[in-house]
Write a protein that holds these residues in place. Structure first.
Motif, PDB file in Angstrom:
ATOM      1  N   ARG A 189       0.827  -1.209   0.000  1.00  0.00           N
ATOM      2  CA  ARG A 189       0.000   0.000   0.000  1.00  0.00           C
ATOM      3  C   ARG A 189       0.863   1.262   0.000  1.00  0.00           C
ATOM      4  O   ARG A 189       0.536   2.254  -0.651  1.00  0.00           O
ATOM      5  N   VAL A 190       1.979   1.215   0.737  1.00  0.00           N
ATOM      6  CA  VAL A 190       2.904   2.355   0.722  1.00  0.00           C
ATOM      7  C   VAL A 190       3.471   2.544  -0.680  1.00  0.00           C
ATOM      8  O   VAL A 190       3.567   3.672  -1.187  1.00  0.00           O
ATOM      9  N   ALA A 191       3.841   1.456  -1.340  1.00  0.00           N
ATOM     10  CA  ALA A 191       4.397   1.542  -2.688  1.00  0.00           C
ATOM     11  C   ALA A 191       3.372   2.130  -3.664  1.00  0.00           C
ATOM     12  O   ALA A 191       3.724   2.916  -4.555  1.00  0.00           O
ATOM     13  N   ILE A 192       2.106   1.756  -3.503  1.00  0.00           N
ATOM     14  CA  ILE A 192       1.055   2.300  -4.368  1.00  0.00           C
ATOM     15  C   ILE A 192       0.864   3.791  -4.094  1.00  0.00           C
ATOM     16  O   ILE A 192       0.745   4.598  -5.022  1.00  0.00           O
ATOM     17  N   ALA A 193       0.842   4.164  -2.813  1.00  0.00           N
ATOM     18  CA  ALA A 193       0.704   5.581  -2.473  1.00  0.00           C
ATOM     19  C   ALA A 193       1.860   6.387  -3.040  1.00  0.00           C
ATOM     20  O   ALA A 193       1.667   7.484  -3.582  1.00  0.00           O
ATOM     21  N   ARG A 194       3.073   5.867  -2.935  1.00  0.00           N
ATOM     22  CA  ARG A 194       4.241   6.561  -3.476  1.00  0.00           C
ATOM     23  C   ARG A 194       4.106   6.748  -4.992  1.00  0.00           C
ATOM     24  O   ARG A 194       4.421   7.811  -5.527  1.00  0.00           O
ATOM     25  N   ALA A 195       3.640   5.709  -5.682  1.00  0.00           N
ATOM     26  CA  ALA A 195       3.512   5.789  -7.137  1.00  0.00           C
ATOM     27  C   ALA A 195       2.467   6.803  -7.573  1.00  0.00           C
ATOM     28  O   ALA A 195       2.590   7.421  -8.631  1.00  0.00           O
ATOM     29  N   LEU A 196       1.443   6.989  -6.758  1.00  0.00           N
ATOM     30  CA  LEU A 196       0.349   7.884  -7.122  1.00  0.00           C
ATOM     31  C   LEU A 196       0.525   9.304  -6.602  1.00  0.00           C
ATOM     32  O   LEU A 196      -0.141  10.226  -7.082  1.00  0.00           O
ATOM     33  N   ALA A 197       1.428   9.499  -5.631  1.00  0.00           N
ATOM     34  CA  ALA A 197       1.507  10.781  -4.931  1.00  0.00           C
ATOM     35  C   ALA A 197       1.912  11.938  -5.842  1.00  0.00           C
ATOM     36  O   ALA A 197       1.556  13.087  -5.576  1.00  0.00           O
ATOM     37  N   SER A 198       2.637  11.644  -6.916  1.00  0.00           N
ATOM     38  CA  SER A 198       3.046  12.706  -7.835  1.00  0.00           C
ATOM     39  C   SER A 198       2.049  12.904  -8.974  1.00  0.00           C
ATOM     40  O   SER A 198       2.331  13.640  -9.912  1.00  0.00           O
ATOM     41  N   ARG A 199       0.900  12.234  -8.876  1.00  0.00           N
ATOM     42  CA  ARG A 199      -0.145  12.297  -9.915  1.00  0.00           C
ATOM     43  C   ARG A 199       0.441  12.027 -11.304  1.00  0.00           C
ATOM     44  O   ARG A 199       0.316  12.833 -12.230  1.00  0.00           O
TER      45      ARG A 199
END
Length: 222
Positions: free
Chosen positions: A150-160
């Motif tokens: 979940r952290v990896a997914i959040a990191r991937a999406l955080a920069s839009r």
């Protein structure tokens, strides 16, 4: 027709082997529109991960074009491809690739900060949506596999990013956790308008995406 977000044109890639050059991809063409989700399936060794890496500029094709938002990134040098990845692409791998010395909050913000696109409110919302709101001060070693993903997914999406590339993103998770993670990923991708290209061995998971293509021996098949 709108210009595709990602346009892979006649991609060919070989690697050396003991018996000579091994053709991993042999004339593959795929398009992905913004906001579209595409599953890439195929047996082990069919070229799925290679195609994903080429799509993200992690490697270059021997021939063919990898066109992202109208730019052939396969023609760029290593530094320029790295800039494209930082600014426009979110990568999710089975290995998570979290930084052990950084907290959950810092891991989530890492790529967005590097891209100069960190939005603290958006990052906090992603963390909450992914069930990480109470874990932001923890470190990767203190998390379960599902939490780390979940952290990896959040990191991937955080920069839009415009494009999300996911290589077996639920492969190390149990079925229930994997289904939950994929649901959240699809919801968040839909809300951000990104395109998603996901490698998976699972026909069941592939059916949840908008479209599916199948690789067999380096070529697209049924």
């Amino acid at each position: 027709m709108t210009t595709p977000l990602l346009d892979l044109r006649d991609i060919r890639k070989t690697y050396p082997s003991e018996s000579g050059p091994l053709a991993v991809l042999d004339g593959v063409s795929v398009t992905l529109q913004a906001g579209e989700t595409l599953a890439l399936t195929g047996e082990s060794g069919s070229g799925k991960s290679t195609l994903l890496h080429l799509s993200g500029g992690l490697d270059r094709p021997d021939s063919g074009e990898v066109v992202l938002e109208g730019q052939d990134i396969g023609q760029l040098d290593d530094a320029a491809r790295a800039r494209v990845r930082r600014m426009r692409i979110g990568l999710i791998f089975q290995q998570f690739n979290l930084v052990p010395s950084l907290s959950v909050a810092a891991n989530i913000a890492l790529q967005a900060r590097l891209a100069g696109k960190h939005d603290p409110a958006f990052a906090a919302d992603l963390a909450a949506r992914l069930g990480l709101g109470d874990l932001l001060a923890r470190y990767p070693e203190q998390l379960s596999g599902g939490q780390q993903q979940r952290v990896a997914i959040a990191r991937a999406l955080a920069s839009r990013p415009a494009l999300i590339l996911a290589d077996e993103p639920t492969g190390n998770l149990d079925e229930e956790t994997g289904d939950s993670v994929l649901t959240l990923l699809l919801d968040l991708v839909a809300e951000t308008g990104a395109g998603l290209l996901m490698v998976t061995h699972s026909p069941r998971l592939a059916e949840r995406l908008g479209r599916r293509v199948h690789l067999s021996r380096g070529r697209l098949g049924g």
